[in-house]
Design a protein around this motif. Structure first.
Motif, PDB file in Angstrom:
ATOM      1  N   ALA A   9       0.836  -1.195   0.000  1.00  0.00           N
ATOM      2  CA  ALA A   9       0.000   0.000   0.000  1.00  0.00           C
ATOM      3  C   ALA A   9       0.871   1.244   0.000  1.00  0.00           C
ATOM      4  CB  ALA A   9      -0.901  -0.004   1.228  1.00  0.00           C
ATOM      5  N   CYS A  10       0.360   2.292  -0.624  1.00  0.00           N
ATOM      6  CA  CYS A  10       1.067   3.573  -0.690  1.00  0.00           C
ATOM      7  C   CYS A  10       0.158   4.666  -0.139  1.00  0.00           C
ATOM      8  CB  CYS A  10       1.452   3.905  -2.131  1.00  0.00           C
ATOM      9  SG  CYS A  10       2.590   2.710  -2.852  1.00  0.00           S
ATOM     10  N   LEU A  11       0.774   5.659   0.488  1.00  0.00           N
ATOM     11  CA  LEU A  11       0.018   6.796   0.999  1.00  0.00           C
ATOM     12  C   LEU A  11      -0.625   7.544  -0.165  1.00  0.00           C
ATOM     13  CD1 LEU A  11       2.184   8.490   3.775  1.00  0.00           C
ATOM     14  CD2 LEU A  11      -0.144   7.621   3.999  1.00  0.00           C
ATOM     15  N   ILE A  12      -1.878   7.881  -0.018  1.00  0.00           N
ATOM     16  CA  ILE A  12      -2.570   8.624  -1.065  1.00  0.00           C
ATOM     17  C   ILE A  12      -1.955  10.011  -1.222  1.00  0.00           C
ATOM     18  CG2 ILE A  12      -4.786   9.680  -1.694  1.00  0.00           C
ATOM     19  CD1 ILE A  12      -6.122   7.194  -0.408  1.00  0.00           C
ATOM     20  N   SER A  13      -1.586  10.639  -0.103  1.00  0.00           N
ATOM     21  CA  SER A  13      -1.027  11.990  -0.143  1.00  0.00           C
ATOM     22  C   SER A  13       0.438  12.031  -0.556  1.00  0.00           C
ATOM     23  CB  SER A  13      -1.178  12.657   1.227  1.00  0.00           C
ATOM     24  OG  SER A  13      -0.467  11.920   2.200  1.00  0.00           O
ATOM     25  N   ALA A  14       1.116  10.874  -0.514  1.00  0.00           N
ATOM     26  CA  ALA A  14       2.530  10.795  -0.902  1.00  0.00           C
ATOM     27  C   ALA A  14       2.768   9.435  -1.549  1.00  0.00           C
ATOM     28  CB  ALA A  14       3.436  10.986   0.309  1.00  0.00           C
ATOM     29  N   PRO A  15       2.397   9.279  -2.809  1.00  0.00           N
ATOM     30  CA  PRO A  15       2.440   7.972  -3.476  1.00  0.00           C
ATOM     31  C   PRO A  15       3.801   7.277  -3.473  1.00  0.00           C
ATOM     32  CG  PRO A  15       1.241   9.554  -4.805  1.00  0.00           C
ATOM     33  CD  PRO A  15       1.862  10.318  -3.674  1.00  0.00           C
ATOM     34  N   ALA A  16       4.867   8.005  -3.249  1.00  0.00           N
ATOM     35  CA  ALA A  16       6.190   7.380  -3.198  1.00  0.00           C
ATOM     36  C   ALA A  16       6.447   6.706  -1.850  1.00  0.00           C
ATOM     37  CB  ALA A  16       7.274   8.405  -3.480  1.00  0.00           C
ATOM     38  N   THR A  17       5.580   6.953  -0.863  1.00  0.00           N
ATOM     39  CA  THR A  17       5.707   6.345   0.455  1.00  0.00           C
ATOM     40  C   THR A  17       4.831   5.107   0.502  1.00  0.00           C
ATOM     41  OG1 THR A  17       6.092   8.511   1.444  1.00  0.00           O
ATOM     42  CG2 THR A  17       5.466   6.738   2.935  1.00  0.00           C
ATOM     43  N   CYS A  18       5.477   3.958   0.447  1.00  0.00           N
ATOM     44  CA  CYS A  18       4.754   2.688   0.403  1.00  0.00           C
ATOM     45  C   CYS A  18       5.219   1.770   1.532  1.00  0.00           C
ATOM     46  CB  CYS A  18       4.971   1.997  -0.936  1.00  0.00           C
ATOM     47  SG  CYS A  18       4.417   2.981  -2.349  1.00  0.00           S
ATOM     48  N   ARG A  19       4.384   0.798   1.839  1.00  0.00           N
ATOM     49  CA  ARG A  19       4.755  -0.173   2.866  1.00  0.00           C
ATOM     50  C   ARG A  19       4.117  -1.517   2.563  1.00  0.00           C
ATOM     51  NH1 ARG A  19       1.283   1.920   8.123  1.00  0.00           N
ATOM     52  NH2 ARG A  19      -0.647   0.855   7.603  1.00  0.00           N
ATOM     53  N   GLU A  20       4.672  -2.529   3.193  1.00  0.00           N
ATOM     54  CA  GLU A  20       4.144  -3.883   3.072  1.00  0.00           C
ATOM     55  C   GLU A  20       3.427  -4.218   4.375  1.00  0.00           C
ATOM     56  OE1 GLU A  20       6.593  -7.328   1.545  1.00  0.00           O
ATOM     57  OE2 GLU A  20       6.412  -7.866   3.657  1.00  0.00           O
ATOM     58  N   GLU A  21       2.250  -4.792   4.264  1.00  0.00           N
ATOM     59  CA  GLU A  21       1.486  -5.242   5.419  1.00  0.00           C
ATOM     60  C   GLU A  21       1.268  -6.735   5.309  1.00  0.00           C
ATOM     61  OE1 GLU A  21       0.063  -3.641   8.189  1.00  0.00           O
ATOM     62  OE2 GLU A  21       1.290  -1.931   7.589  1.00  0.00           O
ATOM     63  N   ARG A  22       1.341  -7.423   6.436  1.00  0.00           N
ATOM     64  CA  ARG A  22       1.082  -8.866   6.479  1.00  0.00           C
ATOM     65  C   ARG A  22      -0.115  -9.113   7.370  1.00  0.00           C
ATOM     66  NH1 ARG A  22       7.266 -11.006   7.342  1.00  0.00           N
ATOM     67  NH2 ARG A  22       8.100 -10.017   5.467  1.00  0.00           N
ATOM     68  N   ILE A  23      -1.106  -9.779   6.823  1.00  0.00           N
ATOM     69  CA  ILE A  23      -2.327 -10.074   7.566  1.00  0.00           C
ATOM     70  C   ILE A  23      -2.453 -11.591   7.676  1.00  0.00           C
ATOM     71  CG2 ILE A  23      -4.830  -9.803   7.639  1.00  0.00           C
ATOM     72  CD1 ILE A  23      -4.417  -7.379   5.715  1.00  0.00           C
ATOM     73  N   ASN A  24      -2.469 -12.089   8.903  1.00  0.00           N
ATOM     74  CA  ASN A  24      -2.610 -13.522   9.139  1.00  0.00           C
ATOM     75  C   ASN A  24      -4.077 -13.888   8.957  1.00  0.00           C
ATOM     76  OD1 ASN A  24      -2.667 -16.139  10.073  1.00  0.00           O
ATOM     77  ND2 ASN A  24      -1.385 -15.737  11.834  1.00  0.00           N
ATOM     78  N   VAL A  25      -4.357 -14.802   8.031  1.00  0.00           N
ATOM     79  CA  VAL A  25      -5.736 -15.188   7.755  1.00  0.00           C
ATOM     80  C   VAL A  25      -6.075 -16.576   8.277  1.00  0.00           C
ATOM     81  CG1 VAL A  25      -6.142 -13.608   5.854  1.00  0.00           C
ATOM     82  CG2 VAL A  25      -5.117 -15.813   5.390  1.00  0.00           C
ATOM     83  N   SER A  26      -5.171 -17.193   9.015  1.00  0.00           N
ATOM     84  CA  SER A  26      -5.425 -18.447   9.738  1.00  0.00           C
ATOM     85  C   SER A  26      -6.086 -19.530   8.894  1.00  0.00           C
ATOM     86  CB  SER A  26      -6.279 -18.175  10.977  1.00  0.00           C
ATOM     87  OG  SER A  26      -5.648 -17.276  11.818  1.00  0.00           O
ATOM     88  N   MET A  27      -5.536 -19.794   7.745  1.00  0.00           N
ATOM     89  CA  MET A  27      -6.054 -20.889   6.918  1.00  0.00           C
ATOM     90  C   MET A  27      -4.888 -21.654   6.304  1.00  0.00           C
ATOM     91  SD  MET A  27      -7.598 -18.897   3.567  1.00  0.00           S
ATOM     92  CE  MET A  27      -9.045 -18.295   4.360  1.00  0.00           C
ATOM     93  N   GLU A  28      -3.932 -22.013   7.130  1.00  0.00           N
ATOM     94  CA  GLU A  28      -2.716 -22.675   6.658  1.00  0.00           C
ATOM     95  C   GLU A  28      -3.015 -23.964   5.890  1.00  0.00           C
ATOM     96  OE1 GLU A  28       0.921 -22.193   5.677  1.00  0.00           O
ATOM     97  OE2 GLU A  28       0.121 -20.867   7.197  1.00  0.00           O
ATOM     98  N   ALA A  29      -4.012 -24.695   6.341  1.00  0.00           N
ATOM     99  CA  ALA A  29      -4.316 -25.968   5.688  1.00  0.00           C
ATOM    100  C   ALA A  29      -5.092 -25.794   4.389  1.00  0.00           C
ATOM    101  CB  ALA A  29      -5.100 -26.860   6.635  1.00  0.00           C
ATOM    102  N   ALA A  30      -5.650 -24.625   4.192  1.00  0.00           N
ATOM    103  CA  ALA A  30      -6.460 -24.384   2.990  1.00  0.00           C
ATOM    104  C   ALA A  30      -5.569 -24.185   1.766  1.00  0.00           C
ATOM    105  CB  ALA A  30      -7.342 -23.166   3.200  1.00  0.00           C
ATOM    106  N   ALA A  31      -6.139 -24.429   0.633  1.00  0.00           N
ATOM    107  CA  ALA A  31      -5.423 -24.220  -0.621  1.00  0.00           C
ATOM    108  C   ALA A  31      -5.227 -22.728  -0.855  1.00  0.00           C
ATOM    109  CB  ALA A  31      -6.215 -24.837  -1.770  1.00  0.00           C
ATOM    110  N   PRO A  32      -4.151 -22.362  -1.537  1.00  0.00           N
ATOM    111  CA  PRO A  32      -3.941 -20.946  -1.859  1.00  0.00           C
ATOM    112  C   PRO A  32      -5.118 -20.330  -2.606  1.00  0.00           C
ATOM    113  CG  PRO A  32      -1.961 -22.200  -2.315  1.00  0.00           C
ATOM    114  CD  PRO A  32      -3.048 -23.195  -1.969  1.00  0.00           C
ATOM    115  N   THR A  33      -5.823 -21.124  -3.380  1.00  0.00           N
ATOM    116  CA  THR A  33      -6.989 -20.621  -4.111  1.00  0.00           C
ATOM    117  C   THR A  33      -8.062 -20.132  -3.138  1.00  0.00           C
ATOM    118  OG1 THR A  33      -6.521 -22.240  -5.823  1.00  0.00           O
ATOM    119  CG2 THR A  33      -8.661 -21.180  -5.902  1.00  0.00           C
ATOM    120  N   ALA A  34      -8.252 -20.857  -2.040  1.00  0.00           N
ATOM    121  CA  ALA A  34      -9.238 -20.440  -1.035  1.00  0.00           C
ATOM    122  C   ALA A  34      -8.833 -19.101  -0.427  1.00  0.00           C
ATOM    123  CB  ALA A  34      -9.372 -21.494   0.046  1.00  0.00           C
ATOM    124  N   CYS A  35      -7.557 -18.910  -0.189  1.00  0.00           N
ATOM    125  CA  CYS A  35      -7.071 -17.637   0.338  1.00  0.00           C
ATOM    126  C   CYS A  35      -7.341 -16.521  -0.658  1.00  0.00           C
ATOM    127  CB  CYS A  35      -5.578 -17.718   0.657  1.00  0.00           C
ATOM    128  SG  CYS A  35      -4.891 -16.168   1.271  1.00  0.00           S
TER     129      CYS A  35
END
Length: 68
Positions: free
Chosen positions: A7-33
């Motif tokens: 994601a990048c800041l709307i007010s400063a598009p050159a300022t970006c970051r990576e976010e990691r969200i745990n969705v707790s579906m390790e056993a599920a197929a990547p398609t389900a994710c």
């Protein structure tokens, strides 16, 4: 399983970051994710209105340290 989004800041598009969200579906197929990730990314976007999500992907926790 994690959703890794970039994601990048709307007010400063050159300022970006990576976010990691745990969705707790390790056993599920990547398609389900991928199918459920749109809701999760939309929810994150609503909670962070100053950021614009550019892209995201599903990554198993076991691969997370190697992917980034």
């Amino acid at each position: 399983m994690f959703i890794v989004l970039y994601a990048c800041l709307i007010s400063a598009p050159a300022t970006c970051r990576e976010e990691r969200i745990n969705v707790s579906m390790e056993a599920a197929a990547p398609t389900a994710c991928l199918m459920s990730s749109q809701f999760t990314v939309a929810q994150w976007s609503e909670e962070h209105p100053q950021w614009q999500v550019g892209r995201w992907k599903c990554v198993p926790a076991s691969r997370l340290s190697r992917d980034t």
